[in-house]
Every structure is written in structure tokens, then in C-alpha cells.
Design a protein around this motif. Structure first.
Motif, mmCIF file in Angstrom:
data_model
loop_
_atom_site.group_PDB
_atom_site.id
_atom_site.type_symbol
_atom_site.label_atom_id
_atom_site.label_comp_id
_atom_site.label_asym_id
_atom_site.label_seq_id
_atom_site.Cartn_x
_atom_site.Cartn_y
_atom_site.Cartn_z
ATOM 1 N N LEU A 8 -11.438 -0.648 -9.463
ATOM 2 C CA LEU A 8 -11.107 0.175 -8.300
ATOM 3 C C LEU A 8 -10.634 1.523 -8.814
ATOM 4 O O LEU A 8 -9.924 1.597 -9.821
ATOM 5 C CB LEU A 8 -10.006 -0.470 -7.461
ATOM 6 C CG LEU A 8 -10.298 -1.850 -6.888
ATOM 7 C CD1 LEU A 8 -9.057 -2.418 -6.214
ATOM 8 C CD2 LEU A 8 -11.443 -1.793 -5.901
ATOM 9 N N GLU A 39 -13.924 0.643 -4.584
ATOM 10 C CA GLU A 39 -14.621 -0.111 -5.628
ATOM 11 C C GLU A 39 -15.563 0.830 -6.355
ATOM 12 O O GLU A 39 -16.259 1.635 -5.732
ATOM 13 C CB GLU A 39 -15.390 -1.285 -5.025
ATOM 14 C CG GLU A 39 -14.486 -2.385 -4.521
ATOM 15 C CD GLU A 39 -15.236 -3.633 -4.064
ATOM 16 O OE1 GLU A 39 -16.368 -3.874 -4.547
ATOM 17 O OE2 GLU A 39 -14.679 -4.360 -3.218
ATOM 18 N N THR A 66 -7.926 0.790 -11.738
ATOM 19 C CA THR A 66 -7.256 -0.483 -11.973
ATOM 20 C C THR A 66 -8.310 -1.578 -11.972
ATOM 21 O O THR A 66 -9.378 -1.418 -11.374
ATOM 22 C CB THR A 66 -6.150 -0.764 -10.929
ATOM 23 O OG1 THR A 66 -5.346 -1.859 -11.375
ATOM 24 C CG2 THR A 66 -6.726 -1.061 -9.550
ATOM 25 N N ARG A 70 -10.817 -11.447 -10.460
ATOM 26 C CA ARG A 70 -11.023 -12.220 -9.230
ATOM 27 C C ARG A 70 -10.859 -13.719 -9.434
ATOM 28 O O ARG A 70 -10.784 -14.468 -8.471
ATOM 29 C CB ARG A 70 -12.408 -11.905 -8.645
ATOM 30 C CG ARG A 70 -12.461 -10.483 -8.084
ATOM 31 C CD ARG A 70 -13.845 -10.070 -7.728
ATOM 32 N NE ARG A 70 -14.556 -9.775 -8.970
ATOM 33 C CZ ARG A 70 -15.664 -9.074 -9.047
ATOM 34 N NH1 ARG A 70 -16.218 -8.588 -7.965
ATOM 35 N NH2 ARG A 70 -16.238 -8.842 -10.205
ATOM 36 N N TYR A 114 -4.791 -1.870 -2.537
ATOM 37 C CA TYR A 114 -5.222 -0.667 -3.262
ATOM 38 C C TYR A 114 -6.169 0.152 -2.388
ATOM 39 O O TYR A 114 -6.080 1.382 -2.334
ATOM 40 C CB TYR A 114 -5.920 -1.036 -4.569
ATOM 41 C CG TYR A 114 -4.985 -1.446 -5.672
ATOM 42 C CD1 TYR A 114 -4.424 -0.504 -6.525
ATOM 43 C CD2 TYR A 114 -4.662 -2.782 -5.873
ATOM 44 C CE1 TYR A 114 -3.566 -0.874 -7.539
ATOM 45 C CE2 TYR A 114 -3.805 -3.167 -6.890
ATOM 46 C CZ TYR A 114 -3.258 -2.210 -7.714
ATOM 47 O OH TYR A 114 -2.400 -2.582 -8.715
ATOM 48 N N LYS A 115 -7.082 -0.515 -1.712
ATOM 49 C CA LYS A 115 -8.029 0.193 -0.848
ATOM 50 C C LYS A 115 -7.302 0.895 0.292
ATOM 51 O O LYS A 115 -7.654 2.014 0.667
ATOM 52 C CB LYS A 115 -9.074 -0.784 -0.318
ATOM 53 C CG LYS A 115 -9.999 -1.286 -1.407
ATOM 54 C CD LYS A 115 -10.933 -2.369 -0.894
ATOM 55 C CE LYS A 115 -11.793 -2.917 -2.022
ATOM 56 N NZ LYS A 115 -12.641 -4.038 -1.578
ATOM 57 N N ILE A 127 -9.145 -5.801 -11.459
ATOM 58 C CA ILE A 127 -8.676 -7.032 -10.832
ATOM 59 C C ILE A 127 -9.517 -8.190 -11.329
ATOM 60 O O ILE A 127 -10.752 -8.157 -11.257
ATOM 61 C CB ILE A 127 -8.752 -6.937 -9.297
ATOM 62 C CG1 ILE A 127 -7.832 -5.809 -8.813
ATOM 63 C CG2 ILE A 127 -8.384 -8.268 -8.647
ATOM 64 C CD1 ILE A 127 -7.913 -5.525 -7.332
ATOM 65 N N SER A 144 0.829 -1.206 0.000
ATOM 66 C CA SER A 144 0.000 0.000 0.000
ATOM 67 C C SER A 144 0.867 1.260 0.000
ATOM 68 O O SER A 144 0.525 2.254 -0.658
ATOM 69 C CB SER A 144 -0.967 0.004 1.179
ATOM 70 O OG SER A 144 -0.268 -0.095 2.407
ATOM 71 N N TRP A 187 -10.972 -8.464 -2.394
ATOM 72 C CA TRP A 187 -10.002 -8.242 -3.470
ATOM 73 C C TRP A 187 -9.572 -6.783 -3.459
ATOM 74 O O TRP A 187 -10.374 -5.893 -3.200
ATOM 75 C CB TRP A 187 -10.598 -8.598 -4.826
ATOM 76 C CG TRP A 187 -10.711 -10.068 -5.046
ATOM 77 C CD1 TRP A 187 -9.780 -10.880 -5.643
ATOM 78 C CD2 TRP A 187 -11.793 -10.915 -4.669
ATOM 79 N NE1 TRP A 187 -10.225 -12.184 -5.650
ATOM 80 C CE2 TRP A 187 -11.461 -12.237 -5.056
ATOM 81 C CE3 TRP A 187 -13.001 -10.704 -4.024
ATOM 82 C CZ2 TRP A 187 -12.291 -13.324 -4.846
ATOM 83 C CZ3 TRP A 187 -13.833 -11.784 -3.795
ATOM 84 C CH2 TRP A 187 -13.479 -13.078 -4.217
ATOM 85 N N GLY A 188 -8.296 -6.554 -3.765
ATOM 86 C CA GLY A 188 -7.784 -5.190 -3.872
ATOM 87 C C GLY A 188 -7.522 -4.514 -2.540
ATOM 88 O O GLY A 188 -7.488 -3.295 -2.474
#
Length: 167
Positions: free
Chosen positions: A147, A136, A107, A111, A129-130, A109, A83, A125-126
Motif C-alpha cells: 500500500l 494498493e 507499507t 494477508r 490505511y486506505k 501487509i 485511520s 486488507w489495509g
């Protein structure tokens, strides 16, 4: 700043790109989609990583986020906290391209190809990034998770190692 400027045909970066799940032709010299891009490479005592920001021309984009910058690929092979690396890549992107476009960066993803992180027993997922500020924002027609980080949530600009300012 952990990131240094690389390019779409750099051998060190290509080796990592070849192990990314979305790599279409492993071993080919170039690993970045056509068009404007920023390729970043990191090497630490513990590992390596790469990041690609693509900035496709909106008229050639076939998803709902035409005009946004795209994180085309990010792979961290134990080079640092993912991150934090994402935040630095965003700062380097802002320094390189200027102010983010109104749709910021997106971006996608897959899944089916990425393992989720379990958060309170829920597959997520992600997550990295979050943690870096992405949220999302939907799915592509093909079912990829989208995202997005908006301009107001970007970190301040910071030059990548080796970046030259053009006046």
C-alpha cells in the motif's frame, strides 16, 4: 496530536511492538530495522499504540519502492480511531523528515497473518490505511500486499509531542 516521540529501545513502546505480527525477536531491546527512523508512541485513557517510520537507504532496499519511507509497524491497542492515528503519524513523519520522497510512503501487509475487514461481503486488507489515503500498488516478490501514499496525498506537517526542531 496524539503521538509523542519515542525511540527504538523505549520499554513502553517495545511492549506493544512485541505483540505486532511482524516482530522478529520478541523481548529484544530494539524493535526497529537499522537505519533512519521515527518511532511514535501514544497512550490514551482507553489504550496504547505505536508507529514506526523507517527511511532505509535506497541502495539497501530489495523491493520496487526503494527510496520511499516505510511504515515498518503500526499497532493500535484501542488508543483511538486507527485511520486518524495513521494520518497524524504521516503528519508527524513529514514534520520530522521534511518533504516526502517522490515515492511517498509504503507499507506491506501479510494477508496470511492479518485478518481482513469485510467490505460489502468482500475481504479487504489495509482498510484503515486506505481510509487514511493509501492505495494498493502491488505486491512484493514474497507476496505481501503493498500500500502506498504519494506525497500529494500526505497531510500537512505537524510536530509530534516532544519533537525538537533542529536548525
Amino acid at each position: 496530536m496524539i503521538w509523542q516521540i519515542s525511540n527504538r529501545a523505549d520499554q513502553r513502546t517495545r511492549e506493544i511492538a512485541d505483540r505486532h505480527y511482524n516482530r522478529q525477536k520478541v523481548g529484544t531491546s530494539q524493535f526497529v530495522p537499522p537505519g533512519r527512523c521515527l518511532v511514535l508512541y501514544a497512550e490514551t485513557e482507553t489504550g496504547r499504540a505505536f508507529w514506526v517510520t523507517s527511511w532505509p537507504f535506497a541502495e539497501y532496499v530489495h523491493h520496487a519502492w526503494a527510496g520511499a519511507w516505510m511504515c515498518s509497524a503500526f499497532r493500535n491497542e484501542n488508543a483511538g480511531v486507527a485511520s486518524d492515528m495513521i494520518k497524524q503519524a504521516l503528519a508527524a513523519t513529514r514534520s520530522y523528515f521534511g518533504e516526502p520522497p517522490p515515492l511517498g510512503m509504503v507499507t506491506f501487509i501479510d494477508r496470511h497473518k492479518v485478518h481482513p475487514t469485510m467490505v460489502h461481503g468482500v475481504p479487504t486488507w489495509g482498510r484503515t490505511y486506505k481510509m487514511a489515503g493509501f492505495r494498493e500498488c502491488g505486491e512484493t516478490k514474497g507476496g505481501l500486499l503493498a500500500l502506498q501514499i504519494l506525497p500529494k496525498d500526505f497531510p500537512s506537517a505537524e510536530e509530534a509531542i516532544g519533537q525538537q526542531i533542529v536548525f
